[in-house]
Design an enzyme around this catalytic site. Structure first.
Site, PDB file in Angstrom:
ATOM      1  N   GLU A 151     109.032  29.559  69.755  1.00 32.20           N
ATOM      2  CA  GLU A 151     108.235  28.614  70.553  1.00 32.20           C
ATOM      3  C   GLU A 151     108.976  28.119  71.796  1.00 32.20           C
ATOM      4  O   GLU A 151     109.332  26.941  71.905  1.00 32.20           O
ATOM      5  CB  GLU A 151     107.813  27.432  69.686  1.00 32.20           C
ATOM      6  CG  GLU A 151     106.960  27.844  68.505  1.00 32.20           C
ATOM      7  CD  GLU A 151     106.451  26.656  67.697  1.00 32.20           C
ATOM      8  OE1 GLU A 151     107.076  25.585  67.761  1.00 32.20           O
ATOM      9  OE2 GLU A 151     105.440  26.811  66.999  1.00 32.20           O
ATOM     10  N   GLU A 370     102.203  31.873  62.766  1.00 32.43           N
ATOM     11  CA  GLU A 370     102.481  30.710  61.916  1.00 32.43           C
ATOM     12  C   GLU A 370     101.230  29.859  61.809  1.00 32.43           C
ATOM     13  O   GLU A 370     100.515  29.653  62.802  1.00 32.43           O
ATOM     14  CB  GLU A 370     103.525  29.788  62.558  1.00 32.43           C
ATOM     15  CG  GLU A 370     104.956  30.162  62.388  1.00 32.43           C
ATOM     16  CD  GLU A 370     105.858  29.081  63.001  1.00 32.43           C
ATOM     17  OE1 GLU A 370     105.498  27.881  62.965  1.00 32.43           O
ATOM     18  OE2 GLU A 370     106.897  29.452  63.538  1.00 32.43           O
TER      19      GLU A 370
HETATM   20  C1  GAL Z   1     106.082  25.272  64.169  1.00 27.84           C
HETATM   21  C2  GAL Z   1     107.506  25.774  64.270  1.00 27.84           C
HETATM   22  C3  GAL Z   1     108.119  25.891  62.903  1.00 27.84           C
HETATM   23  C4  GAL Z   1     107.913  24.616  62.150  1.00 27.84           C
HETATM   24  C5  GAL Z   1     106.442  24.328  62.055  1.00 27.84           C
HETATM   25  C6  GAL Z   1     106.196  23.076  61.248  1.00 27.84           C
HETATM   26  O1  GAL Z   1     105.549  24.886  65.403  1.00 27.84           O
HETATM   27  O2  GAL Z   1     107.569  27.033  64.878  1.00 27.84           O
HETATM   28  O3  GAL Z   1     109.497  26.166  63.040  1.00 27.84           O
HETATM   29  O4  GAL Z   1     108.554  23.581  62.837  1.00 27.84           O
HETATM   30  O5  GAL Z   1     105.943  24.158  63.361  1.00 27.84           O
HETATM   31  O6  GAL Z   1     104.864  22.774  61.116  1.00 27.84           O
END
Ligand code: GAL
Length: 735
Positions: A151, A370
């Site tokens: 990110e 994710e």
């Molecule tokens: C995402 C991030 C992850 C974790 C996740 C938690 O944006 O890439 O590493 O922090 O959020 O919800």
């Protein structure tokens, strides 16, 4: 070659952080992954301090064992470069590589994302660890995908950034006179007589310069992209057959132009975390997935037409020669004389023509990298997802073209800053609803493997322009309530609720492929984009423009002579005055609907009024207008309609444009999205409502294997129909 390499079917898995657990847990993890049918995990994304515990001393033994175990278990790896979280030793050695906020505070290590992408020491260390990983694992059979960083999103205002910003500005403007013009230097005595006088926009006495702020956002995006490309290129050199990507984070603070980055990633990958627990979560999911698909399509087209790879050897973009006279990077001078790229005639008005994916699967490649399995995070609260919602959200992404569903994270952490974030294996362990749903989802994705061949086609498009978003984050606008994402979301929600799947387009996309084009709050409009919009309507396209579009050029300098500057001719209107409204105010309109947020004094210069303001200062003045222009139609909406009214308007306008909803018989609350090939198609039906619903369509439901006619969906239930021209019960056997 399949992308990710070596995987067939849809991807399923998520972030796996074995470094947080003793080695005894690893075999159990692999066993559970097998039970859930996980086939891809991201490894090592925050493991820099474990991989390089001291400068230049690497410890790969643990990762060797993890990758071997995963491979033996049949699980492939998206191997991450851990550069989003430099180790403490790095920050102490190179304090100049820690980010500095606009007010001059240098941040400390102790969290993550504490790096300055312009600091030479950071860039060198990031290349170092990426190279070490590539050397070690280039031949590892588990390696399916490189996952660079996490990110990208850190903004810094330090002296390294000042140097890089100046170089970027020199490349963009060439000389200080041109810069002064773009930044309106004569306002408040801001003429620079030497490049060295220019700074990143640090905290200052009063309002900052909007031109400088906008260019800084553009610069940060390019600078971060340069950092990504540097790693990508060395990974590509080591493993030419392994695709490389980075996961996009979405949100208003994000300093990255994802559409532009799309040409530089082999696979668009998004992280998606809805910020609302109610039905807004489903709307945000649809929006994010439509954006991801559109970015992927754009990236693939730019690569196909040789317009990717514009990042220079230094990792900086926008070096001399790549900036056109108009100041836009990498696009100027590449559009034909008419401003058109391609013709929609190839695909008719059923959506832009999708280029075949690199690996022959359906449509350009993108992946939900994710999402949260069992929670929705809203400010101050974590909401448990109701049973079935994780699967429904995952299917909503797959329906819109995602090549699978990936999550953060595999196993819930025992400590650390995200100790209560969600996981496929929660703190309760595998004997839990969350893990049982994870197992169900694995089965569901297995049964859906064939849909990966299908492409999503959308008959309607919304313009997406991150520069307009950034410019609208300025504090100098007529209303603090104007919110670009809210405007785009409202248009997307209205079209979705009218039953349409939506593409997002940019200036150089094939606009003619769409029956209807919607421009919500497209504040910045370069001349050539405006010309393409005029051409689109003249050639028969239908256009709907909402307020605060076409106001300024790409330097955020207002077009004089009446709003909406660049669109006056095509819309046949001239706006003299804005009337930003108090958030509570509702303005009655002549058709019984109401306007809010914004109103305007609209003068007709060729358009016909369709709806009027009724009462108050603007009583009897046009609120919605229609203009027949060439072979097409251009609508102008000067106020914000409430949800149902906006849906009804867009449904009418889309119908008149010849755009058919995906599944006209789907009841409200049921989302319908189609993926298809030339031979067959799959209809995703997702019941987001709390009631059972019936949809009078038929086909083999891949989720059950049964022929359904009609489809009966329980509350929150889903179906994925394999549609056949002669859908009949005899087809049941081929489920
Ligand atoms: C995402 C991030 C992850 C974790 C996740 C938690 O944006 O890439 O590493 O922090 O959020 O919800």
């Amino acid at each position: 070659m399949r992308w990710p390499k070596g995987l067939t079917g849809l991807c399923y898995g998520g972030d796996y952080n074995p470094e947080q657990w003793p080695a005894e847990v690893w075999p159990a993890d692999v066993e559970l992954m097998r039970r859930a049918r996980v086939n891809l995990v991201t490894v090592g994304v925050f493991a820099w301090s474990r991989l390089e515990p001291q400068p230049g001393r690497y410890d790969f033994d643990w990762l060797d064992r993890v990758l071997d175990l995963l491979y033996d278990g049949g699980i492939r790896v998206a191997l991450a470069t851990p550069t989003a979280s430099p180790p403490p030793w790095f920050s102490l050695r190179h304090p100049d590589a820690l980010p500095v906020t606009a007010d001059g505070t240098r941040l400390s290590h102790g969290s993550r994302d504490t790096y300055c992408a312009s600091a030479p020491a950071y860039r060198a260390a990031a290349r170092g660890i990426a190279e070490a990983l590539a050397d070690r694992y280039r031949d590892h059979p588990s390696l399916a995908l490189w996952h660079v960083h996490n990110e990208y999103g850190t903004t810094c205002h330090c002296e390294h950034v000042a140097v890089a910003f100046r170089a970027w500005l020199r490349a963009r403007y060439g000389d200080l006179d041109r810069l002064a013009e773009a930044w309106t230097g004569s306002f408040w005595s801001q003429h620079y007589s030497d490049w060295e006088q220019i700074r990143p926009p640090r905290t200052t006495r009063y309002l900052g310069n909007p031109g400088q702020l906008l260019d800084f956002r553009r610069f940060v995006s390019d600078e971060l992209l340069g950092a990504y490309v540097e790693q990508r290129d060395l990974l590509r050199a080591a493993t030419p057959d392994v695709p490389v990507t980075t996961n996009y984070v979405l949100g208003g603070w994000v300093p990255v132009d994802h559409a532009r980055w799309a040409a530089e990633v082999d696979l668009v990958a998004i992280d998606h975390y809805p910020a609302e627990a109610g039905p807004g979560a489903e709307e945000q999911t649809a929006l994010a997935a439509d954006l991801a698909r559109s970015w992927a399509r754009r990236g693939e087209r730019l690569r196909r037409t040789g317009r990717a790879g514009q990042v220079g050897a230094t990792g900086h973009i926008g070096l001399a020669g790549q900036v056109g006279a108009t100041g836009h990077i990498g696009l100027a001078g590449r559009v034909g004389a008419t401003g058109h790229i391609g013709r929609g005639g190839q695909g008719g008005r059923g959506g832009a023509v999708e280029p075949a994916s690199v690996d022959g699967s359906g449509g350009p490649a993108w992946l939900l990298m994710e999402s949260a399995p069992n929670l929705i995070l809203t400010p101050g609260r974590m909401h448990a997802k109701e049973p079935g919602r994780m699967i429904r959200h995952s299917l909503a992404h797959v329906a819109r073209g995602s090549r699978g569903a990936m999550f953060f994270q595999w196993r819930a952490s025992r400590g650390g800053a995200e100790v209560f974030h969600s996981a496929l294996v929660p703190h309760a362990g595998p004997d839990s609803r969350a893990f049982r749903e994870a197992v169900s989802l694995g089965g569901v994705l297995d049964r859906l493997a064939e849909v990966d061949a299908g492409t999503v086609r959308a008959p309607v498009a919304i313009a997406w322009d991150v520069a307009s978003w950034w410019a609208l984050q300025s504090t100098v606008l007529p209303s603090g309530q104007l919110d670009y994402l809210a405007e785009v979301s409202a248009a997307h929600r209205a079209l979705s609720r009218a039953g349409h799947t939506v593409d997002f387009v940019a200036e150089d996309d094939d606009l003619l492929g769409y029956a209807l084009l919607v421009l919500p709050a497209l504040y910045l409009l370069p001349d050539r984009y405006a010309a393409r919009i005029h051409d689109y309507v003249a050639a028969g396209g239908h256009l709907l423009v909402s307020y605060f579009s076409g106001i300024a050029d790409e330097d955020a300098r207002v077009r004089t002579g009446g709003y909406p500057g660049a669109l006056r001719e095509v819309l046949g209107v001239r706006v003299e005055e804005f009337h930003p409204l108090d958030p509570a105010t509702r303005l009655p309109l002549s058709d019984g609907t109401t306007g809010r947020l914004w109103a305007e004094t609209v003068r007709l210069t060729g358009a016909t009024p369709s709806v009027f303001y009724a009462g108050g200062l603007l009583d009897g003045e046009p609120a919605l207008t229609r203009h027949d222009y060439g072979d097409g139609v251009a609508w102008y909406l000067s106020t914000r309609l409430d949800g149902d009214a906006y849906r009804d308007l867009l449904a009418r306008v889309a119908e008149a444009a010849g755009a058919a909803p995906t599944c006209p018989t789907a009841p409200a609350g049921v989302e319908a999205v189609r993926r298809g090939t030339a031979e067959r198609s799959w209809l995703f039906l997702l019941n987001h409502s709390a009631e059972a619903q019936t949809v009078p369509v038929c086909g083999v439901d891949l989720l059950t294997g049964d022929y359904a006619d009609p489809v009966r969906l329980p509350a929150g239930g889903c179906a994925v129909l394999r549609e056949t021209a002669d859908a009949d019960p005899g087809r049941r056997s081929d489920a």
